[in-house]
Write a protein that holds these residues in place. Sequence first.
Motif, mmCIF file in Angstrom:
data_model
loop_
_atom_site.group_PDB
_atom_site.id
_atom_site.type_symbol
_atom_site.label_atom_id
_atom_site.label_comp_id
_atom_site.label_asym_id
_atom_site.label_seq_id
_atom_site.Cartn_x
_atom_site.Cartn_y
_atom_site.Cartn_z
ATOM 1 N N ASP A 1 11.541 2.518 4.769
ATOM 2 C CA ASP A 1 11.482 1.467 4.993
ATOM 3 C C ASP A 1 12.698 0.736 5.388
ATOM 4 O O ASP A 1 13.651 1.343 5.359
ATOM 5 C CB ASP A 1 10.867 0.961 3.561
ATOM 6 C CG ASP A 1 10.082 -0.375 3.697
ATOM 7 O OD1 ASP A 1 8.950 -0.295 3.325
ATOM 8 O OD2 ASP A 1 10.492 -1.434 4.183
ATOM 9 N N ILE B 1 -6.476 -6.671 1.816
ATOM 10 C CA ILE B 1 -5.838 -6.384 0.342
ATOM 11 C C ILE B 1 -4.859 -7.133 0.110
ATOM 12 O O ILE B 1 -4.067 -7.616 0.804
ATOM 13 C CB ILE B 1 -5.252 -4.740 0.845
ATOM 14 C CG1 ILE B 1 -6.155 -3.869 1.449
ATOM 15 C CG2 ILE B 1 -4.588 -4.123 -0.439
ATOM 16 C CD1 ILE B 1 -7.632 -3.673 0.809
ATOM 17 N N ASN C 1 2.080 4.677 7.519
ATOM 18 C CA ASN C 1 1.839 3.381 6.787
ATOM 19 C C ASN C 1 2.357 1.924 7.423
ATOM 20 O O ASN C 1 1.689 1.062 7.321
ATOM 21 C CB ASN C 1 2.073 3.378 5.152
ATOM 22 C CG ASN C 1 1.767 2.187 4.606
ATOM 23 O OD1 ASN C 1 0.608 1.887 4.394
ATOM 24 N ND2 ASN C 1 2.945 1.713 4.133
ATOM 25 N N LYS D 1 -4.177 -1.129 16.006
ATOM 26 C CA LYS D 1 -4.707 -0.455 14.921
ATOM 27 C C LYS D 1 -5.813 0.317 15.777
ATOM 28 O O LYS D 1 -6.284 1.303 15.404
ATOM 29 C CB LYS D 1 -5.365 -1.356 14.018
ATOM 30 C CG LYS D 1 -4.259 -2.158 12.989
ATOM 31 C CD LYS D 1 -3.379 -0.990 12.361
ATOM 32 C CE LYS D 1 -2.440 -1.726 11.499
ATOM 33 N NZ LYS D 1 -1.489 -0.675 10.872
ATOM 34 N N ILE E 1 0.809 -1.196 0.074
ATOM 35 C CA ILE E 1 0.079 -0.124 -0.148
ATOM 36 C C ILE E 1 1.012 1.293 -0.040
ATOM 37 O O ILE E 1 0.561 2.178 -0.805
ATOM 38 C CB ILE E 1 -1.011 0.017 1.226
ATOM 39 C CG1 ILE E 1 -1.950 -1.165 1.240
ATOM 40 C CG2 ILE E 1 -1.691 1.212 1.614
ATOM 41 C CD1 ILE E 1 -2.774 -1.318 2.158
ATOM 42 N N TYR F 1 -2.045 -7.043 16.820
ATOM 43 C CA TYR F 1 -2.399 -6.374 15.587
ATOM 44 C C TYR F 1 -3.657 -5.538 15.897
ATOM 45 O O TYR F 1 -3.587 -4.264 15.621
ATOM 46 C CB TYR F 1 -2.475 -7.228 14.477
ATOM 47 C CG TYR F 1 -2.565 -6.675 13.204
ATOM 48 C CD1 TYR F 1 -1.455 -5.814 12.358
ATOM 49 C CD2 TYR F 1 -3.975 -6.559 12.615
ATOM 50 C CE1 TYR F 1 -1.695 -5.025 11.255
ATOM 51 C CE2 TYR F 1 -4.095 -5.777 11.214
ATOM 52 C CZ TYR F 1 -3.089 -5.247 10.809
ATOM 53 O OH TYR F 1 -3.551 -4.418 9.506
ATOM 54 N N GLN G 1 -0.190 -10.261 3.780
ATOM 55 C CA GLN G 1 -1.204 -11.340 3.825
ATOM 56 C C GLN G 1 -0.385 -12.780 4.213
ATOM 57 O O GLN G 1 -0.948 -14.018 4.543
ATOM 58 C CB GLN G 1 -1.895 -11.621 2.667
ATOM 59 C CG GLN G 1 -2.856 -10.404 2.479
ATOM 60 C CD GLN G 1 -3.781 -10.009 3.660
ATOM 61 O OE1 GLN G 1 -3.956 -10.758 4.653
ATOM 62 N NE2 GLN G 1 -4.445 -8.906 3.545
ATOM 63 N N ASP H 1 14.251 2.413 10.305
ATOM 64 C CA ASP H 1 13.527 1.491 11.061
ATOM 65 C C ASP H 1 12.481 2.374 11.862
ATOM 66 O O ASP H 1 12.817 3.085 12.913
ATOM 67 C CB ASP H 1 14.109 0.556 11.882
ATOM 68 C CG ASP H 1 13.174 -0.186 12.868
ATOM 69 O OD1 ASP H 1 12.014 -0.246 12.988
ATOM 70 O OD2 ASP H 1 13.782 -1.209 13.592
ATOM 71 N N THR I 1 -1.621 -7.817 -0.583
ATOM 72 C CA THR I 1 -0.118 -7.469 -0.487
ATOM 73 C C THR I 1 0.573 -8.490 0.296
ATOM 74 O O THR I 1 -0.029 -9.581 0.815
ATOM 75 C CB THR I 1 -0.099 -6.061 0.094
ATOM 76 O OG1 THR I 1 -0.344 -6.188 1.778
ATOM 77 C CG2 THR I 1 -0.983 -5.244 -0.123
HETATM 78 N N1 LIG Z 1 -2.813 -5.623 3.163
HETATM 79 C C1 LIG Z 1 -4.046 -5.594 3.896
HETATM 80 O O1 LIG Z 1 -4.773 -6.390 3.889
HETATM 81 C C2 LIG Z 1 -4.020 -4.556 4.974
HETATM 82 C C3 LIG Z 1 -5.307 -4.413 5.665
HETATM 83 C C4 LIG Z 1 -5.532 -3.354 6.834
HETATM 84 C C5 LIG Z 1 -4.627 -2.807 7.157
HETATM 85 N N2 LIG Z 1 -3.392 -2.834 6.351
HETATM 86 C C6 LIG Z 1 -2.308 -1.790 6.869
HETATM 87 O O2 LIG Z 1 -1.554 -1.237 5.801
HETATM 88 C C7 LIG Z 1 -0.208 -0.891 6.012
HETATM 89 C C8 LIG Z 1 0.626 -1.325 4.888
HETATM 90 O O3 LIG Z 1 0.506 -2.698 4.712
HETATM 91 P P1 LIG Z 1 0.627 -3.581 3.307
HETATM 92 O O4 LIG Z 1 -0.383 -4.566 3.085
HETATM 93 O O5 LIG Z 1 1.099 -2.750 2.230
HETATM 94 O O6 LIG Z 1 1.984 -4.257 3.992
HETATM 95 P P2 LIG Z 1 3.357 -4.860 3.306
HETATM 96 O O7 LIG Z 1 3.933 -5.951 4.177
HETATM 97 O O8 LIG Z 1 2.951 -5.075 1.751
HETATM 98 O O9 LIG Z 1 4.126 -3.430 3.387
HETATM 99 C C9 LIG Z 1 4.530 -3.093 4.700
HETATM 100 C C10 LIG Z 1 5.961 -2.393 4.531
HETATM 101 O O10 LIG Z 1 6.273 -1.760 5.880
HETATM 102 C C11 LIG Z 1 7.800 -1.893 5.864
HETATM 103 N N3 LIG Z 1 7.964 -2.062 7.320
HETATM 104 C C12 LIG Z 1 7.803 -3.180 8.257
HETATM 105 N N4 LIG Z 1 8.529 -2.859 9.309
HETATM 106 C C13 LIG Z 1 8.908 -1.566 9.021
HETATM 107 C C14 LIG Z 1 9.568 -0.796 10.206
HETATM 108 N N5 LIG Z 1 10.030 -1.355 11.539
HETATM 109 N N6 LIG Z 1 10.377 0.496 9.702
HETATM 110 C C15 LIG Z 1 10.043 0.940 8.546
HETATM 111 N N7 LIG Z 1 9.143 0.093 7.513
HETATM 112 C C16 LIG Z 1 8.692 -1.025 8.032
HETATM 113 C C17 LIG Z 1 7.827 -3.401 5.360
HETATM 114 O O11 LIG Z 1 9.165 -3.548 4.876
HETATM 115 C C18 LIG Z 1 6.901 -3.173 3.931
HETATM 116 O O12 LIG Z 1 7.814 -2.549 2.865
HETATM 117 C C19 LIG Z 1 -0.048 -1.685 7.280
HETATM 118 O O13 LIG Z 1 0.272 -0.671 8.318
HETATM 119 C C20 LIG Z 1 -1.066 -2.643 7.449
HETATM 120 O O14 LIG Z 1 -1.382 -2.934 9.038
HETATM 121 C C21 LIG Z 1 -3.099 -3.692 5.435
#
Ligand SMILES: NC(=O)c1ccc[n+]([C@@H]2O[C@H](COP(=O)([O-])OP(=O)(O)OC[C@H]3O[C@@H](n4cnc5c(N)ncnc54)[C@H](O)[C@@H]3O)[C@@H](O)[C@H]2O)c1
Length: 242
Positions: A34, A183, A84, A155, A15, A151, A188, A57, A185
């Motif tokens: 990231d 979503i 994010n 949130k 995302i 988790y 999951q 981080d 990504t």
């Molecule tokens: N994909 C879904 O279904 C979904 C649903 C609800 C909420 N979200 C939220 O959306 C956001 C993005 O999720 P996504 O689906 O793109 O996940 P993703 O795993 O594809 O991407 C998450 C990114 O965050 C980075 N990350 C992790 N730990 C980190 C840290 N300590 N410092 C910096 N970067 C870090 C990862 O390297 C990755 O690039 C998250 O907060 C997630 O909880 C996602």
Amino acid sequence: MKDAVVLITGGAAGIGRAIADAAVAGGARAVLWDVDAARLEAAQEALGDKALTANVDVSDPACVESAAAGLSGAGWKPTHLVNNAGIIGRRMTLDAIDPAEVDRVLAINVRSAFVVTGAFLNRRADHPKAAIVNLSSIAASNGGAAGNAAYAASKGALQSLTLAMARELAPGIRVNALAPGIIDTDIQKDVFADRSEMEERATTIPLHRLGTAGEVAEAAVWLLFSAPYTTGEVITISGGRK
Ligand SMILES: NC(=O)c1ccc[n+]([C@@H]2O[C@H](COP(=O)([O-])OP(=O)(O)OC[C@H]3O[C@@H](n4cnc5c(N)ncnc54)[C@H](O)[C@@H]3O)[C@@H](O)[C@H]2O)c1
């Protein structure tokens, strides 16, 4: 969007990367923080001089502060922020909680939003449409998948933080949250055993499919750059899933 610089945590994948792509396509510049070095490099290559990527981080306040100082030094003052970065964390039932894992999930998913927002506020450039978007989840309101209580709680906290931020930062900065459903990504991989289990779950979603990162990015871009009278809201993007 042309004079905007959007700081996106977890911006190298999923995302976050989709929000960066959409913001850059609209004429903004994007700063991606990231911990995934390979994907940061790929994003830098794809977005060129419209992006500035750094290995940060967000659970480490010293790392965030030094990255924020580096941004100012490079002349990239953020005008908008997307908190994010997030992880699901290790699956744990409530009778077998590992407190260190709970701390890790909360530090990456919630404490980071305090720390990064503080760094943003101290280094930002003013912008008439300044805004922040926090990435929550429908887990905040439905409790999340079995074994992912940390988790869900992270949130829920992020949504309360969104309301507090919206009050404290008004009228100059609007603050909203997005609550996606399922979503498609990489995150999951920590929820479903395999792709077929995920596709099976998709049949229970009213719109009968998973969401895409691009669909969440569309809403993020709307909240960041439009929505002038919207603040302190949580917008669900879940295909109708509660
Ligand atoms: N994909 C879904 O279904 C979904 C649903 C609800 C909420 N979200 C939220 O959306 C956001 C993005 O999720 P996504 O689906 O793109 O996940 P993703 O795993 O594809 O991407 C998450 C990114 O965050 C980075 N990350 C992790 N730990 C980190 C840290 N300590 N410092 C910096 N970067 C870090 C990862 O390297 C990755 O690039 C998250 O907060 C997630 O909880 C996602």
